[in-house]
Design an enzyme around this catalytic site. Structure first.
Site, mmCIF file in Angstrom:
data_model
loop_
_atom_site.group_PDB
_atom_site.id
_atom_site.type_symbol
_atom_site.label_atom_id
_atom_site.label_comp_id
_atom_site.label_asym_id
_atom_site.label_seq_id
_atom_site.Cartn_x
_atom_site.Cartn_y
_atom_site.Cartn_z
ATOM 1 N N HIS A 252 -24.021 -6.662 22.884
ATOM 2 C CA HIS A 252 -24.971 -6.026 22.182
ATOM 3 C C HIS A 252 -24.562 -4.351 22.381
ATOM 4 O O HIS A 252 -23.550 -4.085 23.323
ATOM 5 C CB HIS A 252 -26.369 -6.256 23.009
ATOM 6 N N HIS B 119 -26.247 -1.801 23.939
ATOM 7 C CA HIS B 119 -26.670 -0.954 25.086
ATOM 8 C C HIS B 119 -25.469 -0.243 25.633
ATOM 9 O O HIS B 119 -24.356 -0.706 25.896
ATOM 10 C CB HIS B 119 -27.584 -1.875 26.087
ATOM 11 N N ASP C 153 -24.328 0.415 28.424
ATOM 12 C CA ASP C 153 -23.621 -0.110 29.819
ATOM 13 C C ASP C 153 -22.827 -1.359 29.206
ATOM 14 O O ASP C 153 -21.851 -1.877 30.086
ATOM 15 C CB ASP C 153 -24.500 -0.573 30.886
ATOM 16 N N HIS C 154 -22.865 -1.571 27.792
ATOM 17 C CA HIS C 154 -21.846 -2.750 27.452
ATOM 18 C C HIS C 154 -20.737 -1.765 26.246
ATOM 19 O O HIS C 154 -19.999 -2.664 25.907
ATOM 20 C CB HIS C 154 -22.600 -3.729 26.875
ATOM 21 N N HIS D 114 -33.260 -10.467 24.222
ATOM 22 C CA HIS D 114 -33.175 -9.286 25.093
ATOM 23 C C HIS D 114 -34.138 -8.110 24.109
ATOM 24 O O HIS D 114 -34.572 -8.322 23.025
ATOM 25 C CB HIS D 114 -31.634 -9.071 25.130
ATOM 26 N N ASP E 89 -26.772 -9.834 27.724
ATOM 27 C CA ASP E 89 -28.037 -9.918 28.455
ATOM 28 C C ASP E 89 -29.136 -10.839 27.663
ATOM 29 O O ASP E 89 -29.096 -10.835 26.639
ATOM 30 C CB ASP E 89 -28.542 -8.478 28.671
ATOM 31 N N HIS F 264 -23.438 -9.144 36.161
ATOM 32 C CA HIS F 264 -24.483 -8.083 35.798
ATOM 33 C C HIS F 264 -25.576 -8.045 36.634
ATOM 34 O O HIS F 264 -26.687 -8.291 36.594
ATOM 35 C CB HIS F 264 -24.989 -8.543 34.278
#
Length: 312
Positions: free
Chosen positions: A63, A65, A67-68, A140, A211, A269
């Site tokens: 996804h 976001h 942090d990914h 999510h 996530d 995570h």
């Protein structure tokens, strides 16, 4: 195959852990690296690892976001400088191409290899002679996907005693039999692969989730997998917080592993509130109460992927 965790923290990097990225390294004929997510600092983590960007073949994004994905522009730009000139395919949810093309255009970055971006909304997204990759939407705050990587069954080992009965010696004919071809000897005898090969070697199944809250598609993706990589952002005493922020607890990850009949569960995570391995141990113990064959993902640790269930 081996898993190598380049980042295991949720949200932001800390002094102890980087944000999410996982390497899947194939060591046999393919000799390739697949990457799952690419948080900020991933290329720095690779520099301190046995992984090689020159071997990078595919990237799968769960996804969008930060942090990914915030490590993607830098990694794509640097890849060529580390010997990566072969084609690279990037899979991700809708919006992946716009994010990458905007970053590369505005920074005037140039790459000298073929980059293909495949946006998907689930289903079978890749298949070749060795692997199938399928994806499903999870639950999510934004669209987040999990990936199921199925290694196709491989031919069994050649039986040296049976080969000797046919008078066969090491050479090109061995390769043809391993590839499933029937060969004809000089005296006209037909030798079929099943005459000289052992039982097929079962391919492994690896499930890597983005996530997610607990949801039905977790089980769809994880069913009978050898290895399940599942987020465990919080302990279960913070289950309400996990639900509010569309995450899972260590206990919920273990429940998913048990319900899906997986061989091995790997937790990753982790919230920044759990600062080091000592503080992560209660998450491991919480999961192991329900699913004993659980590991914590530790950065810069190779995890060889055997067919776990064969040894259980």
């Amino acid at each position: 195959m081996e898993l190598y965790f380049l980042g295991t923290n949720a949200g932001v990097p800390t002094l102890q852990r980087n944000v999410t990225s996982i390497g899947l390294r194939m060591l046999d004929e393919r000799r390739a690296l697949w990457l799952f997510d690419c948080g900020e600092g991933t290329q720095h983590q690779i520099l301190s690892s046995p992984l090689k960007l020159s071997k990078l073949e595919k990237i799968f994004i769960t996804h969008l976001h930060g942090d990914h994905v915030f490590g993607l522009p830098g990694l794509l730009s640097s890849r060529a400088y580390q010997g990566g000139t072969t084609p690279l395919t990037l899979y991700g949810p809708p919006g992946t191409e716009r994010m990458i093309s905007t970053a590369m255009e505005l920074s005037q970055s140039r790459i000298n290899y073929e980059l293909t971006i495949v946006e998907h909304t689930g289903g079978k997204i890749f298949e070749d002679d060795s692997f199938i990759v399928e994806s499903e939407l999870l639950e999510h705050r934004i669209d987040s996907y999990g990936y199921r990587i199925t290694e196709k069954d491989r031919p069994g080992s050649l039986d040296s005693a049976k080969l000797a009965e046919y008078g066969l010696k090491p050479g090109p004919l061995f390769g043809r039999l391993k590839r499933g071809e029937t060969i004809t000897l000089e005296d006209g005898t037909l030798v079929r692969p099943e005459d000289v090969l052992g039982a097929p070697k079962r391919g492994k199944i690896i499930t890597i989730l983005g996530d997610t809250r607990p949801c039905d598609h977790v089980r769809t993706l994880a069913q009978d997998a050898d290895v399940l990589v599942h987020e465990a952002t919080f302990m279960h005493d913070l289950a309400d917080t996990a639900h509010e922020y569309y995450h899972s607890t260590a206990q919920e990850a273990a429940e998913a592993a048990r319900a899906s009949n997986v061989g091995q569960l790997i937790l990753t995570h982790f919230s920044s509130r759990y600062k080091d391995e000592e503080q992560l141990r209660p998450l491991l113990e919480e999961a192991q109460e329900l699913f004993p064959n659980t590991l914590l993902a530790i950065e810069h640790q190779l995890i060889p992927l055997a067919s776990w269930k064969e040894g259980l």
